[in-house]
Design a protein around this motif. Structure first.
Motif, PDB file in Angstrom:
ATOM      1  N   VAL A 150      14.465  14.501  60.411  1.00  0.00           N
ATOM      2  CA  VAL A 150      15.584  15.133  59.716  1.00  0.00           C
ATOM      3  C   VAL A 150      15.158  16.525  59.263  1.00  0.00           C
ATOM      4  O   VAL A 150      14.320  16.683  58.386  1.00  0.00           O
ATOM      5  N   ASN A 151      15.744  17.503  59.911  1.00  0.00           N
ATOM      6  CA  ASN A 151      15.350  18.881  59.654  1.00  0.00           C
ATOM      7  C   ASN A 151      16.371  19.528  58.714  1.00  0.00           C
ATOM      8  O   ASN A 151      17.531  19.660  59.062  1.00  0.00           O
ATOM      9  N   THR A 152      15.912  19.904  57.528  1.00  0.00           N
ATOM     10  CA  THR A 152      16.880  20.474  56.586  1.00  0.00           C
ATOM     11  C   THR A 152      16.684  21.983  56.403  1.00  0.00           C
ATOM     12  O   THR A 152      17.114  22.544  55.398  1.00  0.00           O
ATOM     13  N   THR A 153      16.024  22.621  57.385  1.00  0.00           N
ATOM     14  CA  THR A 153      15.945  24.082  57.266  1.00  0.00           C
ATOM     15  C   THR A 153      17.326  24.654  57.599  1.00  0.00           C
ATOM     16  O   THR A 153      18.069  24.112  58.416  1.00  0.00           O
ATOM     17  N   LEU A 154      17.630  25.747  56.912  1.00  0.00           N
ATOM     18  CA  LEU A 154      18.970  26.309  57.058  1.00  0.00           C
ATOM     19  C   LEU A 154      19.006  27.303  58.211  1.00  0.00           C
ATOM     20  O   LEU A 154      18.276  28.276  58.228  1.00  0.00           O
ATOM     21  N   ASP A 257      26.568  15.218  53.102  1.00  0.00           N
ATOM     22  CA  ASP A 257      25.155  15.355  52.708  1.00  0.00           C
ATOM     23  C   ASP A 257      24.286  14.185  53.170  1.00  0.00           C
ATOM     24  O   ASP A 257      23.142  14.068  52.762  1.00  0.00           O
ATOM     25  N   LEU A 258      24.811  13.312  54.007  1.00  0.00           N
ATOM     26  CA  LEU A 258      24.004  12.169  54.452  1.00  0.00           C
ATOM     27  C   LEU A 258      23.622  12.306  55.925  1.00  0.00           C
ATOM     28  O   LEU A 258      24.489  12.479  56.784  1.00  0.00           O
ATOM     29  N   LEU A 259      22.333  12.244  56.188  1.00  0.00           N
ATOM     30  CA  LEU A 259      21.855  12.395  57.568  1.00  0.00           C
ATOM     31  C   LEU A 259      21.112  11.134  58.003  1.00  0.00           C
ATOM     32  O   LEU A 259      20.122  10.734  57.366  1.00  0.00           O
ATOM     33  N   PRO A 260      21.562  10.491  59.091  1.00  0.00           N
ATOM     34  CA  PRO A 260      20.920   9.247  59.548  1.00  0.00           C
ATOM     35  C   PRO A 260      19.517   9.512  60.078  1.00  0.00           C
ATOM     36  O   PRO A 260      19.271  10.547  60.682  1.00  0.00           O
ATOM     37  N   GLU A 261      18.637   8.537  59.858  1.00  0.00           N
ATOM     38  CA  GLU A 261      17.233   8.734  60.235  1.00  0.00           C
ATOM     39  C   GLU A 261      16.797   7.877  61.407  1.00  0.00           C
ATOM     40  O   GLU A 261      15.662   7.974  61.853  1.00  0.00           O
ATOM     41  N   ASP A 262      17.655   6.979  61.892  1.00  0.00           N
ATOM     42  CA  ASP A 262      17.229   6.048  62.934  1.00  0.00           C
ATOM     43  C   ASP A 262      18.298   5.936  64.023  1.00  0.00           C
ATOM     44  O   ASP A 262      19.463   5.643  63.722  1.00  0.00           O
ATOM     45  N   LEU A 263      17.875   6.140  65.242  1.00  0.00           N
ATOM     46  CA  LEU A 263      18.830   6.154  66.366  1.00  0.00           C
ATOM     47  C   LEU A 263      19.476   4.805  66.649  1.00  0.00           C
ATOM     48  O   LEU A 263      20.496   4.736  67.333  1.00  0.00           O
ATOM     49  N   ARG A 264      18.890   3.744  66.115  1.00  0.00           N
ATOM     50  CA  ARG A 264      19.511   2.432  66.338  1.00  0.00           C
ATOM     51  C   ARG A 264      20.725   2.212  65.434  1.00  0.00           C
ATOM     52  O   ARG A 264      21.469   1.250  65.612  1.00  0.00           O
ATOM     53  N   PRO A 340      20.913  -4.023  59.855  1.00  0.00           N
ATOM     54  CA  PRO A 340      19.748  -4.274  58.990  1.00  0.00           C
ATOM     55  C   PRO A 340      19.292  -3.020  58.233  1.00  0.00           C
ATOM     56  O   PRO A 340      19.417  -1.900  58.739  1.00  0.00           O
ATOM     57  N   ILE A 341      18.759  -3.258  57.062  1.00  0.00           N
ATOM     58  CA  ILE A 341      18.380  -2.163  56.155  1.00  0.00           C
ATOM     59  C   ILE A 341      17.293  -1.251  56.770  1.00  0.00           C
ATOM     60  O   ILE A 341      17.196  -0.073  56.440  1.00  0.00           O
ATOM     61  N   GLU A 342      16.501  -1.819  57.702  1.00  0.00           N
ATOM     62  CA  GLU A 342      15.421  -1.028  58.318  1.00  0.00           C
ATOM     63  C   GLU A 342      15.966   0.119  59.164  1.00  0.00           C
ATOM     64  O   GLU A 342      15.270   1.097  59.413  1.00  0.00           O
ATOM     65  N   ILE A 343      17.193  -0.046  59.663  1.00  0.00           N
ATOM     66  CA  ILE A 343      17.702   1.002  60.560  1.00  0.00           C
ATOM     67  C   ILE A 343      18.845   1.823  59.961  1.00  0.00           C
ATOM     68  O   ILE A 343      19.218   2.859  60.495  1.00  0.00           O
ATOM     69  N   THR A 344      19.349   1.382  58.841  1.00  0.00           N
ATOM     70  CA  THR A 344      20.490   2.109  58.245  1.00  0.00           C
ATOM     71  C   THR A 344      19.981   3.061  57.165  1.00  0.00           C
ATOM     72  O   THR A 344      20.484   3.091  56.043  1.00  0.00           O
ATOM     73  N   ARG A 345      18.989   3.824  57.531  1.00  0.00           N
ATOM     74  CA  ARG A 345      18.325   4.718  56.586  1.00  0.00           C
ATOM     75  C   ARG A 345      18.916   6.123  56.673  1.00  0.00           C
ATOM     76  O   ARG A 345      19.144   6.643  57.766  1.00  0.00           O
ATOM     77  N   TYR A 346      19.112   6.728  55.521  1.00  0.00           N
ATOM     78  CA  TYR A 346      19.693   8.076  55.463  1.00  0.00           C
ATOM     79  C   TYR A 346      18.918   8.953  54.493  1.00  0.00           C
ATOM     80  O   TYR A 346      18.401   8.471  53.480  1.00  0.00           O
ATOM     81  N   LYS A 347      18.903  10.221  54.826  1.00  0.00           N
ATOM     82  CA  LYS A 347      18.361  11.204  53.888  1.00  0.00           C
ATOM     83  C   LYS A 347      19.559  11.898  53.247  1.00  0.00           C
ATOM     84  O   LYS A 347      20.493  12.292  53.951  1.00  0.00           O
ATOM     85  N   MET A 348      19.524  12.032  51.927  1.00  0.00           N
ATOM     86  CA  MET A 348      20.614  12.771  51.260  1.00  0.00           C
ATOM     87  C   MET A 348      20.146  14.200  51.003  1.00  0.00           C
ATOM     88  O   MET A 348      19.089  14.421  50.403  1.00  0.00           O
ATOM     89  N   ILE A 349      20.936  15.171  51.472  1.00  0.00           N
ATOM     90  CA  ILE A 349      20.552  16.579  51.272  1.00  0.00           C
ATOM     91  C   ILE A 349      20.831  16.922  49.813  1.00  0.00           C
ATOM     92  O   ILE A 349      21.942  16.717  49.317  1.00  0.00           O
ATOM     93  N   ARG A 350      19.800  17.417  49.143  1.00  0.00           N
ATOM     94  CA  ARG A 350      20.014  17.708  47.728  1.00  0.00           C
ATOM     95  C   ARG A 350      19.639  19.151  47.382  1.00  0.00           C
ATOM     96  O   ARG A 350      19.176  19.438  46.290  1.00  0.00           O
ATOM     97  N   THR A 351      19.810  20.023  48.373  1.00  0.00           N
ATOM     98  CA  THR A 351      19.450  21.423  48.146  1.00  0.00           C
ATOM     99  C   THR A 351      20.671  22.239  47.735  1.00  0.00           C
ATOM    100  O   THR A 351      21.771  21.724  47.657  1.00  0.00           O
ATOM    101  N   HIS A 352      20.480  23.501  47.483  1.00  0.00           N
ATOM    102  CA  HIS A 352      21.538  24.480  47.220  1.00  0.00           C
ATOM    103  C   HIS A 352      22.424  24.140  46.026  1.00  0.00           C
ATOM    104  O   HIS A 352      23.606  24.473  46.002  1.00  0.00           O
ATOM    105  N   GLY A 353      21.827  23.478  45.070  1.00  0.00           N
ATOM    106  CA  GLY A 353      22.430  23.289  43.748  1.00  0.00           C
ATOM    107  C   GLY A 353      23.797  22.627  43.732  1.00  0.00           C
ATOM    108  O   GLY A 353      24.583  22.883  42.825  1.00  0.00           O
ATOM    109  N   HIS A 354      24.071  21.781  44.706  1.00  0.00           N
ATOM    110  CA  HIS A 354      25.390  21.127  44.648  1.00  0.00           C
ATOM    111  C   HIS A 354      25.416  20.067  43.547  1.00  0.00           C
ATOM    112  O   HIS A 354      24.496  19.279  43.401  1.00  0.00           O
ATOM    113  N   LYS A 355      26.490  20.107  42.754  1.00  0.00           N
ATOM    114  CA  LYS A 355      26.623  19.072  41.704  1.00  0.00           C
ATOM    115  C   LYS A 355      27.806  18.195  42.067  1.00  0.00           C
ATOM    116  O   LYS A 355      28.830  18.695  42.552  1.00  0.00           O
TER     117      LYS A 355
END
Ligand code: BGC
Length: 423
Positions: A150-154, A257-264, A340-355
């Motif tokens: 998961v690449n979060t560079t802008l 702001d949710l990015l999946p981490e697993d292709l399955r 299954p919880i092992e594959i439904t993993r997400y990264k939440m983007i928390r940059t750029h001061g969003h509230k």
């Protein structure tokens, strides 16, 4: 005697003159009516044509504010331009003054001014064999292989487009060319002023979805105006506008702001509505509570319609997803499913001061009121559609919503005020 004849003559001539005058006026009025009648017919035809082809019908009403025989006011410049093309020149088409046009974002992202949505060539596409995508059963074995970075560079739009857009059709529509995708997926994003997050989302998702060999389209529903944010209503708008573009069979409603981490974690719809963002890094990859149905959800088109879509009555943060959960259980009479919880993993983007938005103080009262779901949802959504634009990497649906006060919601849904005793 002579005087008598003279008066009679004057009287007869006057009557005759009045009659001639009356006929002339009548003729003119009839002519004018005919003229306006013809204009009205032309107008009606053009509008009809426009509403079925370009306008996306159910918003035509919102667009036509003032309409006389030779003067129309519409709320969109795009629609005005289309009308000018089809109507006779003597009909003036103006746009309303406090007219909302373009969202002031997405600068430098490429787009085309057309609503011709690219679709696969039926003759070729239906002769291809069905795409095979990796199964979700093999949870532990080879798991690293499926993990995506998961690449979060802008990056700028130019860079993102350079990386991903070559084989994407305008409107963020992609489908595999070597096999036939089973479903047609609309990925609906609710959105307001989070452009950095959108860029990261697009950068990540196009690659992710292409790898899953899906026929997918990314649709960003932007809430214009100062009304409180309404996630549920935006999803309903996205659904309604999307099905006018293409016969989508599967809808995935997604936070930006949710990015999946697993292709399955395959972006497809199953026989039951699916909660996809089960394990989010912000919550230590744990499911917060069993009925959680927020973040990312997947519905077959029919299931979404039968549940009457999302609620429109939650203005501000919270509970629209819990309400949707109960709609599935009670309206649709199905249980939700999860991979299954092992594959439904997400990264939440928390940059750029969003509230996150202001919490809605009435959210629990509405949720627990047991109101009748047929009183609110897809069947009651009200919005002004300002624009649909095909950007290269996504479709933009720019819309403003009509905010109801809590009093209005209470009355409309027959939510009974609790007396102090019962609290
Ligand atoms: C809210 C939901 C939200 C969840 C996770 C709940 O309390 O009602 O709307 O998705 O928390 O943040």
């Amino acid at each position: 005697m002579f005087r008598y004849y003279r008066t009679l003559l004057v009287f007869i001539s006057l009557t005759f003159f009045i009659q001639v005058l009356y006929s002339i006026v009548k003729l003119r009025i009839r002519k004018q009516q005919d003229y306006y009648g013809t204009l009205r017919n032309t107008l009606d035809k053009s509008l009809q044509q426009l509403t079925t082809s370009v306008l996306r019908p159910n918003n035509a009403a919102a667009i036509l504010n003032v309409r006389t025989a030779n003067h129309i006011k519409v709320s969109s410049q795009h629609v005005a331009a289309k009308l000018r093309e089809t109507l006779p020149r003597n009909i003036t088409v103006n746009t309303t003054r406090n007219n909302v046009k373009k969202p002031d974002t997405f600068i430098n992202a490429s787009f085309i001014e057309t609503l011709n949505f690219s679709v696969p060539d039926v003759a070729v596409y239906f002769n291809l064999s069905e795409c095979k995508i990796s199964s979700t059963n093999n949870v532990v074995k080879n798991s690293v292989k499926y993990q995506v970075n998961v690449n979060t560079t802008l990056s700028s739009y130019t860079e993102i487009e350079r990386k991903h857009a070559a084989d994407i059709h305008f409107g963020g529509h992609w489908y595999p060319s070597d096999c036939q995708a089973k479903q047609r997926l609309a990925l609906i994003i609710c959105y307001r002023q989070r452009e950095q997050h959108l860029k990261m989302f697009l950068n990540h998702m196009h690659l992710f979805l292409k790898q899953q060999k899906l026929d997918y389209t990314i649709i960003v529903v932007n809430q214009h105006g100062n009304e409180s944010f309404n996630r549920g209503a935006l999803f309903n708008v996205g659904f309604i506008e999307a099905i006018k573009l293409y016969p989508f069979t599967c809808f995935i409603f997604h936070d930006v702001d949710l990015l999946p981490e697993d292709l399955r974690n395959i972006y497809k719809c199953d026989s039951r509505p699916k909660h996809m963002s089960v394990a989010v890094d912000k919550f230590n990859y744990k499911l917060l509570y069993p009925a959680l149905f927020g973040g990312v959800t997947a519905f077959h088109t029919d299931d979404f319609i039968q549940a009457n879509g999302y609620p429109n009555v939650y203005w501000g943060w919270g509970n629209e997803d819990d309400d949707m959960y109960f709609r599935v259980i009670k309206n649709l009479k199905k249980n939700i499913t999860r991979y299954p919880i092992e594959i439904t993993r997400y990264k939440m983007i928390r940059t750029h001061g969003h509230k996150s938005g202001k919490r809605n103080p009435h959210r629990d009262t509405i949720l627990h009121s047991k109101y009748n779901y047929s009183l609110d949802g897809l069947n009651t959504i009200q919005y002004n559609l300002h624009q649909i634009r095909l950007y290269h990497l996504f479709v933009l649906v720019n819309v403003s919503l009509i905010e109801e006060s809590y009093e209005q919601i209470r009355n409309r849904l027959n939510i009974v005020k609790k007396s102090k005793k019962n609290r």
